[in-house]
Design a protein around this motif. Structure first.
Motif, PDB file in Angstrom:
ATOM      1  N   ASP A  48      36.901   4.316  24.099  1.00 47.14           N
ATOM      2  CA  ASP A  48      38.337   4.483  24.315  1.00 47.14           C
ATOM      3  C   ASP A  48      38.796   3.365  25.251  1.00 47.14           C
ATOM      4  O   ASP A  48      38.532   3.391  26.453  1.00 47.14           O
ATOM      5  N   LEU A  49      39.467   2.373  24.691  1.00 44.15           N
ATOM      6  CA  LEU A  49      39.807   1.176  25.474  1.00 44.15           C
ATOM      7  C   LEU A  49      40.785   1.483  26.601  1.00 44.15           C
ATOM      8  O   LEU A  49      40.719   0.867  27.667  1.00 44.15           O
ATOM      9  N   MET A  50      41.704   2.426  26.393  1.00 40.13           N
ATOM     10  CA  MET A  50      42.633   2.790  27.453  1.00 40.13           C
ATOM     11  C   MET A  50      41.876   3.378  28.642  1.00 40.13           C
ATOM     12  O   MET A  50      42.078   2.977  29.791  1.00 40.13           O
ATOM     13  N   LYS A  51      40.989   4.324  28.359  1.00 42.54           N
ATOM     14  CA  LYS A  51      40.205   4.930  29.432  1.00 42.54           C
ATOM     15  C   LYS A  51      39.291   3.907  30.098  1.00 42.54           C
ATOM     16  O   LYS A  51      39.116   3.910  31.321  1.00 42.54           O
ATOM     17  N   LEU A  52      38.714   3.016  29.290  1.00 39.03           N
ATOM     18  CA  LEU A  52      37.839   1.991  29.850  1.00 39.03           C
ATOM     19  C   LEU A  52      38.600   1.071  30.796  1.00 39.03           C
ATOM     20  O   LEU A  52      38.123   0.746  31.891  1.00 39.03           O
ATOM     21  N   ASN A  53      39.797   0.658  30.397  1.00 37.44           N
ATOM     22  CA  ASN A  53      40.595  -0.220  31.258  1.00 37.44           C
ATOM     23  C   ASN A  53      40.997   0.483  32.555  1.00 37.44           C
ATOM     24  O   ASN A  53      40.970  -0.123  33.639  1.00 37.44           O
ATOM     25  N   LEU A  54      41.355   1.754  32.461  1.00 38.19           N
ATOM     26  CA  LEU A  54      41.691   2.516  33.662  1.00 38.19           C
ATOM     27  C   LEU A  54      40.471   2.670  34.559  1.00 38.19           C
ATOM     28  O   LEU A  54      40.574   2.583  35.794  1.00 38.19           O
ATOM     29  N   ALA A  55      39.308   2.893  33.952  1.00 37.37           N
ATOM     30  CA  ALA A  55      38.075   3.005  34.730  1.00 37.37           C
ATOM     31  C   ALA A  55      37.761   1.690  35.435  1.00 37.37           C
ATOM     32  O   ALA A  55      37.380   1.679  36.619  1.00 37.37           O
ATOM     33  N   LEU A  56      37.923   0.587  34.728  1.00 38.27           N
ATOM     34  CA  LEU A  56      37.660  -0.720  35.338  1.00 38.27           C
ATOM     35  C   LEU A  56      38.605  -0.979  36.513  1.00 38.27           C
ATOM     36  O   LEU A  56      38.187  -1.499  37.561  1.00 38.27           O
ATOM     37  N   LEU A  57      39.870  -0.598  36.355  1.00 32.65           N
ATOM     38  CA  LEU A  57      40.830  -0.775  37.448  1.00 32.65           C
ATOM     39  C   LEU A  57      40.455   0.085  38.650  1.00 32.65           C
ATOM     40  O   LEU A  57      40.455  -0.389  39.799  1.00 32.65           O
ATOM     41  N   GLY A  58      40.140   1.357  38.401  1.00 33.99           N
ATOM     42  CA  GLY A  58      39.822   2.257  39.494  1.00 33.99           C
ATOM     43  C   GLY A  58      38.537   1.881  40.208  1.00 33.99           C
ATOM     44  O   GLY A  58      38.480   1.834  41.446  1.00 33.99           O
ATOM     45  N   ILE A  59      37.491   1.600  39.435  1.00 41.64           N
ATOM     46  CA  ILE A  59      36.206   1.216  40.034  1.00 41.64           C
ATOM     47  C   ILE A  59      36.332  -0.125  40.738  1.00 41.64           C
ATOM     48  O   ILE A  59      35.789  -0.324  41.829  1.00 41.64           O
ATOM     49  N   GLY A  60      37.075  -1.048  40.136  1.00 37.90           N
ATOM     50  CA  GLY A  60      37.280  -2.351  40.765  1.00 37.90           C
ATOM     51  C   GLY A  60      38.012  -2.246  42.089  1.00 37.90           C
ATOM     52  O   GLY A  60      37.659  -2.924  43.063  1.00 37.90           O
ATOM     53  N   ALA A  61      39.037  -1.378  42.158  1.00 34.14           N
ATOM     54  CA  ALA A  61      39.770  -1.188  43.408  1.00 34.14           C
ATOM     55  C   ALA A  61      38.858  -0.618  44.492  1.00 34.14           C
ATOM     56  O   ALA A  61      38.914  -1.040  45.651  1.00 34.14           O
TER      57      ALA A  61
END
Length: 273
Positions: A48-61
């Motif tokens: 799920d690319l939307m969830k993956l992008n949100l995960a990358l943003l959250g983990i990256g922050a």
């Protein structure tokens, strides 16, 4: 008095590049790459690319938050070392308090994003990793034991697991194999750097392995952990998680790693790693 004022007042020359430097962007990008890998391996189909992008943003922050806290806690030590003396806080571009507030904002945003838009499991694991690196490692282990990077390396090994749980919401054995690979890779990577920076760590009174036990002892441990890394990287193939393409890649990479270890024992040049 002047120091207390400096903690509160904003340095007029601080800019966005200084705050970006606090995030250790190259390190964070490397961590996000392993998050990406964990997410793709976890899902048999396209994730799920939307969830993956949100995960990358959250983990990256959150990873950037941990880096900023590391800068804040270590700013006096950083000022003593050539590798780190040009960081924003030792240079007076950002105050320790500003660095801490910046880190807390990043952590709050990242954890909120993970909790509400990804899943609570990933949020809790990310928080644990953040505390492990920013508090347990940076504040205590780094100054307490020459095995600091070994014990503290577990926090830095978490990103592939975070990518996995972001997609599945579950902690599974194959995900832990990915953690083991990063965990085994961290000590030889960092001890090679410590050999090169031995005198600086000694001056800063940081008990890195070359300082406390000598260069030969450190080289032996780099070799032993490289063998552990070799074994760990074979496990995904043995478990059936990855196939022959993966096996070929890790055999080539491990051959290069072991060749470099051999070179390390053939020279006293600490830049050889």
């Amino acid at each position: 008095m002047e120091e207390s004022i400096g903690l509160i007042s904003a340095p007029p020359k601080a800019n966005w590049k200084d705050y970006l430097a606090l995030c250790k962007p190259k390190v964070v990008l490397l961590m996000l790459l392993t998050v990406f890998v964990g997410a793709f391996i976890a899902t048999p189909a396209w994730p799920d690319l939307m969830k993956l992008n949100l995960a990358l943003l959250g983990i990256g922050a959150c990873a950037a938050s941990g880096a900023a806290i590391n800068h804040m806690i270590d700013h006096r030590l950083d000022a003593k070392m050539a590798r780190t003396k040009h960081r924003p806080i030792p240079q007076g571009l950002v105050t320790p308090l500003q660095g801490l507030m910046f880190a807390l904002i990043l952590a709050s945003l990242g954890l909120s994003l993970l909790w509400y838009r990804v899943n609570p499991t990933t949020a809790w694991l990310t928080l644990s990793s953040l505390i492990g690196y920013a508090v347990i490692y940076t504040l205590f282990l780094k100054r307490a034991t020459p095995q600091n990077i070994t014990i503290g390396g577990l926090a830095g090994a978490m990103p592939p697991l975070l990518g996995w749980t972001a997609m599945t919401g579950q902690i599974e054995p194959n995900a832990l194999l990915l953690v083991l690979i990063i965990f085994a890779w961290t000590p030889p990577h960092f001890w090679a750097l410590a050999l090169h920076r031995k005198d600086e760590y000694k001056q800063a009174n940081i008990p890195m392995l070359p300082v406390t036990h000598g260069e030969h002892y450190t080289r032996v441990h780099i070799g032993l952990y490289s063998l552990l890394l070799f074994a760990a990287t074979l496990m995904p193939f043995v478990s059936g998680m990855c196939g022959l393409v993966y096996l070929t890649g890790v055999l080539l990479l491990n051959s290069r790693q072991l060749w470099m270890v051999k070179q390390l024992f053939k020279t006293t040049d600490t830049q050889a790693p």
